[in-house]
Write a protein that holds these residues in place. Sequence first.
Motif, short mmCIF file in Angstrom:
data_model
loop_
_atom_site.label_atom_id
_atom_site.label_comp_id
_atom_site.label_asym_id
_atom_site.label_seq_id
_atom_site.Cartn_x
_atom_site.Cartn_y
_atom_site.Cartn_z
N SER A 97 -1.44 6.69 -8.97
CA SER A 97 -1.05 5.53 -9.78
C SER A 97 -0.17 4.58 -8.97
O SER A 97 -0.34 3.36 -9.00
CB SER A 97 -0.32 5.96 -11.03
OG SER A 97 -1.15 6.71 -11.86
N VAL A 98 0.78 5.15 -8.22
CA VAL A 98 1.66 4.32 -7.39
C VAL A 98 0.87 3.62 -6.30
O VAL A 98 1.05 2.43 -6.04
CB VAL A 98 2.82 5.18 -6.80
CG1 VAL A 98 3.55 4.42 -5.72
CG2 VAL A 98 3.77 5.62 -7.90
N LEU A 99 -0.05 4.36 -5.66
CA LEU A 99 -0.87 3.75 -4.61
C LEU A 99 -1.75 2.63 -5.19
O LEU A 99 -1.90 1.56 -4.57
CB LEU A 99 -1.72 4.81 -3.93
CG LEU A 99 -0.96 5.82 -3.06
CD1 LEU A 99 -1.93 6.87 -2.51
CD2 LEU A 99 -0.24 5.12 -1.92
N PHE A 100 -2.33 2.87 -6.36
CA PHE A 100 -3.15 1.84 -6.99
C PHE A 100 -2.30 0.62 -7.35
O PHE A 100 -2.73 -0.53 -7.17
CB PHE A 100 -3.85 2.39 -8.25
CG PHE A 100 -4.70 1.36 -8.93
CD1 PHE A 100 -5.91 0.98 -8.38
CD2 PHE A 100 -4.27 0.75 -10.11
CE1 PHE A 100 -6.70 0.02 -9.00
CE2 PHE A 100 -5.05 -0.20 -10.72
CZ PHE A 100 -6.27 -0.57 -10.18
N ALA A 101 -1.10 0.84 -7.86
CA ALA A 101 -0.21 -0.27 -8.20
C ALA A 101 0.16 -1.08 -6.96
O ALA A 101 0.19 -2.31 -6.99
CB ALA A 101 1.05 0.25 -8.89
N ILE A 102 0.43 -0.40 -5.85
CA ILE A 102 0.76 -1.09 -4.60
C ILE A 102 -0.45 -1.90 -4.12
O ILE A 102 -0.32 -3.06 -3.72
CB ILE A 102 1.23 -0.09 -3.53
CG1 ILE A 102 2.59 0.47 -3.90
CG2 ILE A 102 1.26 -0.74 -2.16
CD1 ILE A 102 3.05 1.61 -3.01
N TYR A 103 -1.64 -1.29 -4.18
CA TYR A 103 -2.86 -1.97 -3.77
C TYR A 103 -3.12 -3.21 -4.64
O TYR A 103 -3.42 -4.30 -4.13
CB TYR A 103 -4.05 -1.01 -3.83
CG TYR A 103 -5.37 -1.68 -3.57
CD1 TYR A 103 -5.74 -2.01 -2.27
CD2 TYR A 103 -6.25 -1.97 -4.61
CE1 TYR A 103 -6.96 -2.63 -2.02
CE2 TYR A 103 -7.46 -2.59 -4.37
CZ TYR A 103 -7.81 -2.92 -3.08
OH TYR A 103 -9.01 -3.53 -2.83
N ALA A 104 -2.99 -3.07 -5.95
CA ALA A 104 -3.22 -4.18 -6.87
C ALA A 104 -2.19 -5.28 -6.64
O ALA A 104 -2.51 -6.48 -6.63
CB ALA A 104 -3.17 -3.70 -8.32
N GLY A 105 -0.95 -4.90 -6.43
CA GLY A 105 0.10 -5.89 -6.15
C GLY A 105 -0.15 -6.64 -4.87
O GLY A 105 0.03 -7.87 -4.80
N ALA A 106 -0.58 -5.94 -3.83
CA ALA A 106 -0.87 -6.59 -2.55
C ALA A 106 -2.04 -7.56 -2.68
O ALA A 106 -2.01 -8.66 -2.14
CB ALA A 106 -1.15 -5.54 -1.48
N ASN A 107 -3.09 -7.13 -3.39
CA ASN A 107 -4.23 -8.02 -3.62
C ASN A 107 -3.84 -9.25 -4.41
O ASN A 107 -4.26 -10.38 -4.10
CB ASN A 107 -5.34 -7.28 -4.36
CG ASN A 107 -6.36 -6.69 -3.43
OD1 ASN A 107 -6.33 -6.96 -2.23
ND2 ASN A 107 -7.26 -5.89 -3.97
N ASN A 108 -3.04 -9.06 -5.43
CA ASN A 108 -2.58 -10.17 -6.27
C ASN A 108 -1.74 -11.15 -5.44
O ASN A 108 -1.90 -12.36 -5.54
CB ASN A 108 -1.79 -9.65 -7.46
CG ASN A 108 -1.56 -10.72 -8.50
OD1 ASN A 108 -2.28 -11.70 -8.56
ND2 ASN A 108 -0.54 -10.53 -9.31
N LEU A 109 -0.87 -10.62 -4.59
CA LEU A 109 -0.03 -11.45 -3.74
C LEU A 109 -0.89 -12.25 -2.76
O LEU A 109 -0.67 -13.45 -2.56
CB LEU A 109 0.98 -10.58 -2.98
CG LEU A 109 1.96 -11.31 -2.08
CD1 LEU A 109 2.86 -12.22 -2.90
CD2 LEU A 109 2.80 -10.30 -1.31
N LYS A 110 -1.90 -11.60 -2.18
CA LYS A 110 -2.79 -12.27 -1.24
C LYS A 110 -3.56 -13.38 -1.94
O LYS A 110 -3.69 -14.50 -1.41
CB LYS A 110 -3.75 -11.26 -0.62
CG LYS A 110 -4.66 -11.85 0.42
CD LYS A 110 -5.55 -10.79 1.02
CE LYS A 110 -6.51 -11.39 2.03
NZ LYS A 110 -7.43 -10.40 2.57
N ARG A 111 -4.07 -13.10 -3.13
CA ARG A 111 -4.81 -14.10 -3.90
C ARG A 111 -3.92 -15.28 -4.26
O ARG A 111 -4.31 -16.44 -4.16
CB ARG A 111 -5.40 -13.47 -5.16
CG ARG A 111 -6.30 -14.41 -5.92
CD ARG A 111 -7.07 -13.70 -7.05
NE ARG A 111 -6.55 -12.40 -7.42
CZ ARG A 111 -5.96 -12.13 -8.59
NH1 ARG A 111 -5.81 -13.07 -9.49
NH2 ARG A 111 -5.52 -10.93 -8.85
N ASN A 112 -2.69 -15.00 -4.68
CA ASN A 112 -1.75 -16.07 -5.03
C ASN A 112 -1.42 -16.93 -3.82
O ASN A 112 -1.31 -18.15 -3.92
CB ASN A 112 -0.48 -15.50 -5.64
CG ASN A 112 -0.67 -15.03 -7.06
OD1 ASN A 112 -1.63 -15.41 -7.72
ND2 ASN A 112 0.22 -14.18 -7.52
#
Length: 98
Positions: A13-28
């Motif tokens: 869950s933590v790894l998925f949250a980090i991955y999703a956050g990184a993707n969101n940051l890159k998209r933003n």
Amino acid sequence: MSIELTLIISIISVLFAIYAGANNLKRNNTTDIKKDAYETATINVKLDTIGKGIEDIKVEQRSTNKDVTDLRDRVLVVEESTKSAHHRIDEIKGKDDK
């Protein structure tokens, strides 16, 4: 065994949250860069338009200045002609009075 399963689920869950956050940051960041580029391009186009308008005004002003100079020269010629005509009229009047 239940602690290990809970720990594995938590780590995933933590790894998925980090991955999703990184993707969101890159998209933003990509969206922000595109938005900034669009705004900069719009500003550049407007500045170019203003610059062209100023150049047109300068050309028109030069033309107007030339016209005013030409008119001033013509008025000077007319004034000289009028002075000469008044002088001749005064001479003619002087001859008639005698």
